[in-house]
Write a protein that holds these residues in place. Structure first.
Motif, PDB file in Angstrom:
ATOM      1  N   GLY A 170     -20.169 -14.204  -5.294  1.00  0.00           N
ATOM      2  CA  GLY A 170     -20.853 -14.279  -6.596  1.00  0.00           C
ATOM      3  C   GLY A 170     -20.904 -15.721  -7.083  1.00  0.00           C
ATOM      4  O   GLY A 170     -21.954 -16.224  -7.500  1.00  0.00           O
ATOM      5  N   GLY A 171     -19.767 -16.408  -7.000  1.00  0.00           N
ATOM      6  CA  GLY A 171     -19.691 -17.800  -7.465  1.00  0.00           C
ATOM      7  C   GLY A 171     -20.613 -18.713  -6.679  1.00  0.00           C
ATOM      8  O   GLY A 171     -21.341 -19.535  -7.248  1.00  0.00           O
ATOM      9  N   ILE A 172     -20.606 -18.563  -5.363  1.00  0.00           N
ATOM     10  CA  ILE A 172     -21.454 -19.419  -4.501  1.00  0.00           C
ATOM     11  C   ILE A 172     -22.925 -19.260  -4.884  1.00  0.00           C
ATOM     12  O   ILE A 172     -23.653 -20.237  -5.067  1.00  0.00           O
ATOM     13  CB  ILE A 172     -21.250 -19.051  -3.011  1.00  0.00           C
ATOM     14  N   TRP A 173     -23.366 -18.015  -5.035  1.00  0.00           N
ATOM     15  CA  TRP A 173     -24.800 -17.799  -5.314  1.00  0.00           C
ATOM     16  C   TRP A 173     -25.168 -18.220  -6.728  1.00  0.00           C
ATOM     17  O   TRP A 173     -26.265 -18.746  -6.949  1.00  0.00           O
ATOM     18  CB  TRP A 173     -25.187 -16.346  -5.009  1.00  0.00           C
ATOM     19  N   LEU A 174     -24.269 -17.999  -7.704  1.00  0.00           N
ATOM     20  CA  LEU A 174     -24.583 -18.441  -9.077  1.00  0.00           C
ATOM     21  C   LEU A 174     -24.772 -19.952  -9.105  1.00  0.00           C
ATOM     22  O   LEU A 174     -25.724 -20.465  -9.713  1.00  0.00           O
ATOM     23  CB  LEU A 174     -23.467 -18.020 -10.039  1.00  0.00           C
ATOM     24  N   ILE A 175     -23.873 -20.681  -8.448  1.00  0.00           N
ATOM     25  CA  ILE A 175     -23.983 -22.149  -8.465  1.00  0.00           C
ATOM     26  C   ILE A 175     -25.219 -22.597  -7.663  1.00  0.00           C
ATOM     27  O   ILE A 175     -25.929 -23.512  -8.074  1.00  0.00           O
ATOM     28  CB  ILE A 175     -22.686 -22.786  -7.951  1.00  0.00           C
ATOM     29  N   SER A 176     -25.504 -21.912  -6.575  1.00  0.00           N
ATOM     30  CA  SER A 176     -26.641 -22.306  -5.742  1.00  0.00           C
ATOM     31  C   SER A 176     -27.978 -22.108  -6.442  1.00  0.00           C
ATOM     32  O   SER A 176     -28.901 -22.898  -6.263  1.00  0.00           O
ATOM     33  CB  SER A 176     -26.633 -21.511  -4.435  1.00  0.00           C
ATOM     34  N   ILE A 177     -28.099 -21.048  -7.251  1.00  0.00           N
ATOM     35  CA  ILE A 177     -29.392 -20.806  -7.919  1.00  0.00           C
ATOM     36  C   ILE A 177     -29.487 -21.516  -9.258  1.00  0.00           C
ATOM     37  O   ILE A 177     -30.554 -21.526  -9.874  1.00  0.00           O
ATOM     38  CB  ILE A 177     -29.669 -19.289  -8.133  1.00  0.00           C
ATOM     39  N   SER A 178     -28.375 -22.127  -9.689  1.00  0.00           N
ATOM     40  CA  SER A 178     -28.355 -22.671 -11.067  1.00  0.00           C
ATOM     41  C   SER A 178     -29.416 -23.742 -11.292  1.00  0.00           C
ATOM     42  O   SER A 178     -29.880 -23.922 -12.409  1.00  0.00           O
ATOM     43  CB  SER A 178     -26.966 -23.217 -11.400  1.00  0.00           C
ATOM     44  N   THR A 179     -29.829 -24.458 -10.238  1.00  0.00           N
ATOM     45  CA  THR A 179     -30.825 -25.514 -10.438  1.00  0.00           C
ATOM     46  C   THR A 179     -32.239 -24.951 -10.558  1.00  0.00           C
ATOM     47  O   THR A 179     -33.179 -25.689 -10.796  1.00  0.00           O
ATOM     48  CB  THR A 179     -30.787 -26.515  -9.256  1.00  0.00           C
ATOM     49  N   PHE A 180     -32.391 -23.645 -10.371  1.00  0.00           N
ATOM     50  CA  PHE A 180     -33.729 -23.042 -10.440  1.00  0.00           C
ATOM     51  C   PHE A 180     -33.926 -22.190 -11.686  1.00  0.00           C
ATOM     52  O   PHE A 180     -34.992 -21.628 -11.872  1.00  0.00           O
ATOM     53  CB  PHE A 180     -33.973 -22.157  -9.202  1.00  0.00           C
ATOM     54  N   VAL A 181     -32.888 -22.019 -12.503  1.00  0.00           N
ATOM     55  CA  VAL A 181     -32.999 -21.101 -13.645  1.00  0.00           C
ATOM     56  C   VAL A 181     -32.643 -21.817 -14.945  1.00  0.00           C
ATOM     57  O   VAL A 181     -32.085 -22.924 -14.922  1.00  0.00           O
ATOM     58  CB  VAL A 181     -32.048 -19.881 -13.470  1.00  0.00           C
ATOM     59  N   ALA A 182     -32.983 -21.150 -16.067  1.00  0.00           N
ATOM     60  CA  ALA A 182     -32.595 -21.692 -17.373  1.00  0.00           C
ATOM     61  C   ALA A 182     -31.075 -21.521 -17.543  1.00  0.00           C
ATOM     62  O   ALA A 182     -30.444 -20.782 -16.780  1.00  0.00           O
ATOM     63  CB  ALA A 182     -33.349 -20.941 -18.460  1.00  0.00           C
ATOM     64  N   PRO A 240     -40.542 -33.302  -2.943  1.00  0.00           N
ATOM     65  CA  PRO A 240     -39.391 -33.813  -3.716  1.00  0.00           C
ATOM     66  C   PRO A 240     -38.545 -32.704  -4.344  1.00  0.00           C
ATOM     67  O   PRO A 240     -37.351 -32.893  -4.592  1.00  0.00           O
ATOM     68  CB  PRO A 240     -40.032 -34.675  -4.810  1.00  0.00           C
ATOM     69  N   ALA A 241     -39.174 -31.538  -4.581  1.00  0.00           N
ATOM     70  CA  ALA A 241     -38.417 -30.428  -5.197  1.00  0.00           C
ATOM     71  C   ALA A 241     -37.283 -29.941  -4.290  1.00  0.00           C
ATOM     72  O   ALA A 241     -36.373 -29.246  -4.748  1.00  0.00           O
ATOM     73  CB  ALA A 241     -39.362 -29.275  -5.515  1.00  0.00           C
ATOM     74  N   LEU A 242     -37.317 -30.321  -3.014  1.00  0.00           N
ATOM     75  CA  LEU A 242     -36.238 -29.909  -2.100  1.00  0.00           C
ATOM     76  C   LEU A 242     -34.865 -30.376  -2.580  1.00  0.00           C
ATOM     77  O   LEU A 242     -33.853 -29.739  -2.288  1.00  0.00           O
ATOM     78  CB  LEU A 242     -36.493 -30.467  -0.697  1.00  0.00           C
ATOM     79  N   TRP A 243     -34.832 -31.504  -3.316  1.00  0.00           N
ATOM     80  CA  TRP A 243     -33.534 -32.022  -3.768  1.00  0.00           C
ATOM     81  C   TRP A 243     -32.809 -31.054  -4.694  1.00  0.00           C
ATOM     82  O   TRP A 243     -31.601 -31.150  -4.877  1.00  0.00           O
ATOM     83  CB  TRP A 243     -33.686 -33.392  -4.430  1.00  0.00           C
ATOM     84  N   ARG A 244     -33.566 -30.093  -5.269  1.00  0.00           N
ATOM     85  CA  ARG A 244     -32.897 -29.090  -6.110  1.00  0.00           C
ATOM     86  C   ARG A 244     -32.012 -28.174  -5.268  1.00  0.00           C
ATOM     87  O   ARG A 244     -31.203 -27.418  -5.796  1.00  0.00           O
ATOM     88  CB  ARG A 244     -33.949 -28.268  -6.862  1.00  0.00           C
ATOM     89  N   LEU A 245     -32.174 -28.245  -3.954  1.00  0.00           N
ATOM     90  CA  LEU A 245     -31.331 -27.425  -3.069  1.00  0.00           C
ATOM     91  C   LEU A 245     -30.009 -28.113  -2.703  1.00  0.00           C
ATOM     92  O   LEU A 245     -29.189 -27.522  -2.013  1.00  0.00           O
ATOM     93  CB  LEU A 245     -32.091 -27.108  -1.773  1.00  0.00           C
ATOM     94  N   LEU A 246     -29.813 -29.347  -3.182  1.00  0.00           N
ATOM     95  CA  LEU A 246     -28.585 -30.071  -2.802  1.00  0.00           C
ATOM     96  C   LEU A 246     -27.303 -29.322  -3.205  1.00  0.00           C
ATOM     97  O   LEU A 246     -26.392 -29.190  -2.382  1.00  0.00           O
ATOM     98  CB  LEU A 246     -28.598 -31.495  -3.367  1.00  0.00           C
ATOM     99  N   PRO A 247     -27.219 -28.786  -4.470  1.00  0.00           N
ATOM    100  CA  PRO A 247     -25.990 -28.029  -4.782  1.00  0.00           C
ATOM    101  C   PRO A 247     -25.794 -26.824  -3.870  1.00  0.00           C
ATOM    102  O   PRO A 247     -24.659 -26.507  -3.495  1.00  0.00           O
ATOM    103  CB  PRO A 247     -26.210 -27.572  -6.235  1.00  0.00           C
ATOM    104  N   ALA A 248     -26.910 -26.176  -3.487  1.00  0.00           N
ATOM    105  CA  ALA A 248     -26.792 -25.012  -2.584  1.00  0.00           C
ATOM    106  C   ALA A 248     -26.263 -25.465  -1.221  1.00  0.00           C
ATOM    107  O   ALA A 248     -25.396 -24.804  -0.631  1.00  0.00           O
ATOM    108  CB  ALA A 248     -28.147 -24.334  -2.429  1.00  0.00           C
ATOM    109  N   HIS A 249     -26.752 -26.600  -0.729  1.00  0.00           N
ATOM    110  CA  HIS A 249     -26.283 -27.144   0.561  1.00  0.00           C
ATOM    111  C   HIS A 249     -24.763 -27.357   0.530  1.00  0.00           C
ATOM    112  O   HIS A 249     -24.037 -26.925   1.428  1.00  0.00           O
ATOM    113  CB  HIS A 249     -27.032 -28.454   0.828  1.00  0.00           C
ATOM    114  N   MET A 250     -24.287 -28.005  -0.546  1.00  0.00           N
ATOM    115  CA  MET A 250     -22.846 -28.302  -0.635  1.00  0.00           C
ATOM    116  C   MET A 250     -22.036 -27.016  -0.798  1.00  0.00           C
ATOM    117  O   MET A 250     -20.980 -26.847  -0.187  1.00  0.00           O
ATOM    118  CB  MET A 250     -22.590 -29.271  -1.794  1.00  0.00           C
ATOM    119  N   GLU A 251     -22.548 -26.120  -1.626  1.00  0.00           N
ATOM    120  CA  GLU A 251     -21.822 -24.874  -1.903  1.00  0.00           C
ATOM    121  C   GLU A 251     -21.752 -23.992  -0.646  1.00  0.00           C
ATOM    122  O   GLU A 251     -20.701 -23.435  -0.330  1.00  0.00           O
ATOM    123  CB  GLU A 251     -22.586 -24.143  -3.019  1.00  0.00           C
ATOM    124  N   PHE A 252     -22.879 -23.875   0.075  1.00  0.00           N
ATOM    125  CA  PHE A 252     -22.901 -23.044   1.283  1.00  0.00           C
ATOM    126  C   PHE A 252     -21.894 -23.565   2.316  1.00  0.00           C
ATOM    127  O   PHE A 252     -21.233 -22.786   2.990  1.00  0.00           O
ATOM    128  CB  PHE A 252     -24.295 -23.044   1.923  1.00  0.00           C
TER     129      PHE A 252
END
Lengths: 139, 133
Positions: B88-100, B36-48
């Motif tokens: 920079g923007g793409i990666w910041l948004i993509s990792i945002s669901t994994f960090v504080a 189920p944790a895969l869903w945290r990759l959804l913003p990365a999917h859209m951003e990529f």
């Protein structure tokens, strides 16, 4: 225009129409009673639009217009281009059927078809990148 | 094809592969659950796929094809800046669901993307002209 590009562009136009028909069905829901599978059409609509229409027309035009690979093989591999076409479209069509069905019907087969759709589209994308990468170059 | 277009279009192809890989995992997980944790990759999917694949490709082709001034493409440094800010923007948004501090990271990511598009627009604006000028 190469033969495979015509297929890509005409298919992309059909997906464009299909995507907007899905969008139409989604907004009709409050007004008329529609089958239950329509609930599962939101991701299908988005992917028909972005993969079926936008990405596919880009792939078709890129195959046609990007710099030549070599004099003998100006557009790279025809076989990879057709593989991209078949894999991407089979995967997308499979998804368009299996995703709404999976949302409303408990049958394990829909799940397997979704996994197959994922694999086919991924392979289609991969085939496109392999064929296009060497054409992105200076003269 | 100019070097900057090569960078932009090759980046687009890499993002297409990344986006399709993440999207493939998510679709597979819908059919045959993996984690189920895969869903945290959804913003990365859209951003990529939206900013990574489509925007890089459009910028790369536009930089290559828009009318030039004699043989020159002016303000090319702005397109390099745009390339850096966009990534920079793409990666910041993509990792945002994994960090504080996700909302702050997303805000900074979007500001970088807005900066990227503004820099590209400033470069492209004077090139939107009759070819004879």
């Amino acid at each position: 225009m190469p033969f495979v590009t015509r297929y890509f562009i005409k298919t992309s136009l059909m997906f464009f129409v299909a995507a907007l028909l899905c969008a139409l069905l989604l907004v009709l829901r409050p007004f008329i009673v529609l089958p239950a599978f329509v609930v599962g059409l939101t991701p299908v609509y988005f992917h028909l639009f972005m993969v079926g229409w936008v990405t596919q027309i880009i792939i078709g035009v890129a195959f046609w217009m990007f710099p030549k690979f070599t004099k003998e093989q100006p557009r790279g591999s025809e076989m990879l281009a057709w593989s991209t076409y078949i894999l991407l479209n089979t995967g997308l069509l499979l998804r368009a059927v299996a995703e709404p069905a999976n949302a409303v019907q408990m049958w394990m087969g829909w799940g397997w078809l979704l996994a197959l759709a994922a694999l086919l589209q991924w392979l289609g994308g991969f085939a496109f990148v392999i064929n296009t990468w060497p054409r992105i170059k200076e003269r | 094809m100019p070097r900057l277009s090569i960078w932009l279009i090759r980046a687009a192809l890499i993002y297409l592969l990344l986006g399709f890989t993440v999207g493939g995992l998510l679709l597979w997980h819908k059919g045959l659950p993996l984690n189920p944790a895969l869903w945290r990759l959804l913003p990365a999917h859209m951003e990529f796929l939206l900013m990574g694949w489509i925007v890089h490709l459009v910028m790369g082709v536009a930089y290559w094809i828009l009318p030039r001034f004699q043989t020159k493409r002016p303000l090319s440094a702005l397109v390099w800046l745009s390339f850096c800010l966009l990534n920079g923007g793409i990666w910041l948004i993509s990792i945002s669901t994994f960090v504080a501090f996700a909302p702050t990271i997303q805000l900074v990511g979007r500001i970088a993307e807005v900066g990227a598009i503004m820099a590209f627009a400033v470069h492209a604006w004077p090139r939107i002209k009759p070819t004879s000028l």
